[in-house]
Design an enzyme around this catalytic site. Structure first.
Site, PDB file in Angstrom:
ATOM      1  N   ARG A 253       0.855  -1.204   0.000  1.00 19.14           N
ATOM      2  CA  ARG A 253       0.000   0.000   0.000  1.00 19.14           C
ATOM      3  C   ARG A 253       0.886   1.247   0.000  1.00 19.14           C
ATOM      4  O   ARG A 253       0.568   2.253  -0.612  1.00 19.14           O
ATOM      5  CB  ARG A 253      -0.942  -0.009   1.234  1.00 19.14           C
TER       6      ARG A 253
ATOM      7  N   LYS B 177      -8.898   7.436 -18.480  1.00 14.78           N
ATOM      8  CA  LYS B 177      -9.279   7.967 -19.791  1.00 14.78           C
ATOM      9  C   LYS B 177      -8.112   7.928 -20.770  1.00 14.78           C
ATOM     10  O   LYS B 177      -7.628   6.861 -21.089  1.00 14.78           O
ATOM     11  CB  LYS B 177      -9.879   9.366 -19.593  1.00 14.78           C
TER      12      LYS B 177
HETATM   13  O1  P1T Z   1     -13.954   7.475 -13.180  1.00 14.76           O
HETATM   14  P1  P1T Z   1     -12.764   7.918 -12.395  1.00 14.76           P
HETATM   15  O2  P1T Z   1     -11.458   7.348 -12.866  1.00 14.76           O
HETATM   16  O3  P1T Z   1     -12.963   7.792 -10.931  1.00 14.76           O
HETATM   17  O4  P1T Z   1     -12.594   9.489 -12.701  1.00 14.76           O
HETATM   18  C1  P1T Z   1     -13.550  10.448 -12.357  1.00 14.76           C
HETATM   19  C2  P1T Z   1     -13.452  11.621 -13.296  1.00 14.76           C
HETATM   20  C3  P1T Z   1     -12.777  12.760 -12.905  1.00 14.76           C
HETATM   21  N1  P1T Z   1     -12.636  13.826 -13.718  1.00 14.76           N
HETATM   22  C4  P1T Z   1     -13.165  13.824 -14.959  1.00 14.76           C
HETATM   23  C5  P1T Z   1     -13.002  15.020 -15.827  1.00 14.76           C
HETATM   24  C6  P1T Z   1     -13.857  12.698 -15.425  1.00 14.76           C
HETATM   25  O5  P1T Z   1     -14.359  12.732 -16.662  1.00 14.76           O
HETATM   26  C7  P1T Z   1     -14.017  11.578 -14.575  1.00 14.76           C
HETATM   27  C8  P1T Z   1     -14.794  10.378 -14.999  1.00 14.76           C
HETATM   28  N2  P1T Z   1     -15.642  10.606 -16.072  1.00 14.76           N
HETATM   29  C9  P1T Z   1     -16.454   9.698 -16.684  1.00 14.76           C
HETATM   30  C10 P1T Z   1     -16.569   8.426 -16.274  1.00 14.76           C
HETATM   31  C11 P1T Z   1     -17.241  10.209 -17.833  1.00 14.76           C
HETATM   32  O6  P1T Z   1     -17.768   9.411 -18.615  1.00 14.76           O
HETATM   33  O7  P1T Z   1     -17.297  11.440 -17.973  1.00 14.76           O
END
Ligand code: P1T
Length: 379
Positions: free
Chosen positions: A46, A195
């Site tokens: 961790r 992403k």
């Molecule tokens: O899904 P996660 O890895 O926890 O990230 C959250 C998040 C934070 N900031 C932005 C700009 C994001 O687009 C997201 C997650 N967004 C999507 C799942 C979406 O489809 O817009």
């Protein structure tokens, strides 16, 4: 070192025992100690993991930062930033944000006494009058999700610095290929690594990158104390994805621009949101700030209704209806009922998020096929 070279090499070295060129997956929860406290810098996974360390160093290098930290999701990274604050602290946040960010701010942290103000940020100077003695953080995305507003990072950075307020930029849509907010005055860069950085729709992960040692110490403490860390195999997958980040971003951008130009002239479309378009209200800031405009875009149909948007999306054959973005394959989403459903309708509408808004994450397929798909779905 230029971006593509950094993506492939920064922080990455052949593994010391075998010389493996690709960073191995250190799938272990713990490490042998010669005697209590006498170890090779790794105690418990961790706290430290060699695969994660390499990724953290690579991400820090890409964002021109000194320290990188990875988390189990983008939201776990955001959670860590807000845990730097204490009750009665206030946050000024952009009024167009990923729905999950709005949700963690309002539904999780407000009950611990942290106050969030959601305001338009097109004019950074208007933010200055909203700062008071309790303001501790300015939080923005740029481009914003899902309306692709562009916030002037440099101007906002100056205001934050003047008032000694932390300034965090969620750089998920832009990626460091497009801009590096720490160079423009941000204190914290946040990513949903899920992403574009991972890039292949197969990992959930988040990251924070900072320059200040003091902030890094606090984040390192929270990363270990709260424990929202990613698994080593996911770190490996992201390291692999990042090796082509520069190639993918160029292709996402080219396709994004071509599709924005196709949609903007289409008779069934009321409005297209893409920073490349001269009609975009923040086009000039985008040109100044962004190396490329990216592959995210949104549009509204002339007939503004959920049913109309759904019917159009159902006819798409290549664009897959799904949450998320930034993968090689094209996705489409309906923010009002999917990614931004956790924002109350009145709040969404106040901020310009209409029911017929469709969001596209334009992939790296051949753009002629993508345009043909959109044309038949709109016909
Ligand atoms: O899904 P996660 O890895 O926890 O990230 C959250 C998040 C934070 N900031 C932005 C700009 C994001 O687009 C997201 C997650 N967004 C999507 C799942 C979406 O489809 O817009």
């Amino acid at each position: 070192m230029k971006f593509g070279t950094k993506a492939i090499h920064a922080g990455i070295y052949p593994e010391q025992v075998t010389g493996a060129v690709m960073t191995p997956i250190f799938q272990t929860s713990t490490y042998a100690q010669e005697s209590p406290g006498k170890h090779k810098g790794y105690e418990y996974a961790r706290t430290q993991n060699p695969t994660r360390n390499v990724l953290q160093d690579n991400l820090a290098a890409l964002e021109n930062g000194n320290f990188g930290f990875c988390f189990a999701s983008g939201l776990a990274a955001i959670d860590t930033v807000i845990k730097l604050l204490k009750p009665n602290d206030e946050v000024i946040a952009a009024n167009d944000l990923y729905g999950g960010t709005y949700r963690i701010f309002t539904k999780v942290f407000e009950k611990f006494g942290i106050k969030f103000h959601f305001v338009p940020m097109n004019d950074p100077k208007s933010i200055e009058e909203k700062i008071n003695a309790n303001t501790k953080l300015i939080w923005v995305e740029t481009p914003t999700n899902p309306l692709l507003n562009i916030i002037d990072i440099e101007e906002m950075g100056k205001i934050a610095k003047k008032h000694k307020v932390l300034f965090a930029v969620d750089n998920t849509f832009a990626t460091p290929y497009c801009h590096t907010p720490l160079d423009l005055g941000a204190d914290i860069v946040m990513h949903s690594v899920t992403k574009y950085l991972a890039g292949h729709s197969d990992v959930i992960m988040g990251a924070l990158i900072v320059n200040s040692e003091e902030l890094a110490d606090q984040i390192r403490f929270l990363q270990n104390a709260c424990g929202g860390v990613p698994a080593p195999q996911d770190c490996f997958l992201v390291l692999r994805g990042i090796k082509t980040l520069h190639l993918r971003m160029k292709a996402h951008n080219e396709n994004g621009i071509a599709i924005a130009n196709f949609l903007v002239n289409h008779p069934k479309i009321a409005r297209v949101y893409h920073p490349s378009l001269p009609t975009h209200p923040n086009h000039d800031i985008a040109k100044k700030q962004m190396k490329i405009f990216g592959g995210m875009l949104s549009f509204e149909l002339k007939e503004d209704s959920v049913e109309n948007a759904f019917a159009m999306m159902k006819r798409l054959k290549l664009f897959i209806t799904a949450e998320s973005l930034g993968g090689v394959e094209s996705l489409c989403g309906h923010p009002a009922t999917m990614t931004h459903a956790s924002i109350p309708k009145a709040e969404r509408e106040k901020n310009g998020l209409r029911d017929s808004l469709v969001r596209l994450s334009v992939g790296v397929e051949d753009v002629e096929d993508l345009i043909e798909d959109l044309a038949q779905a709109l016909a």
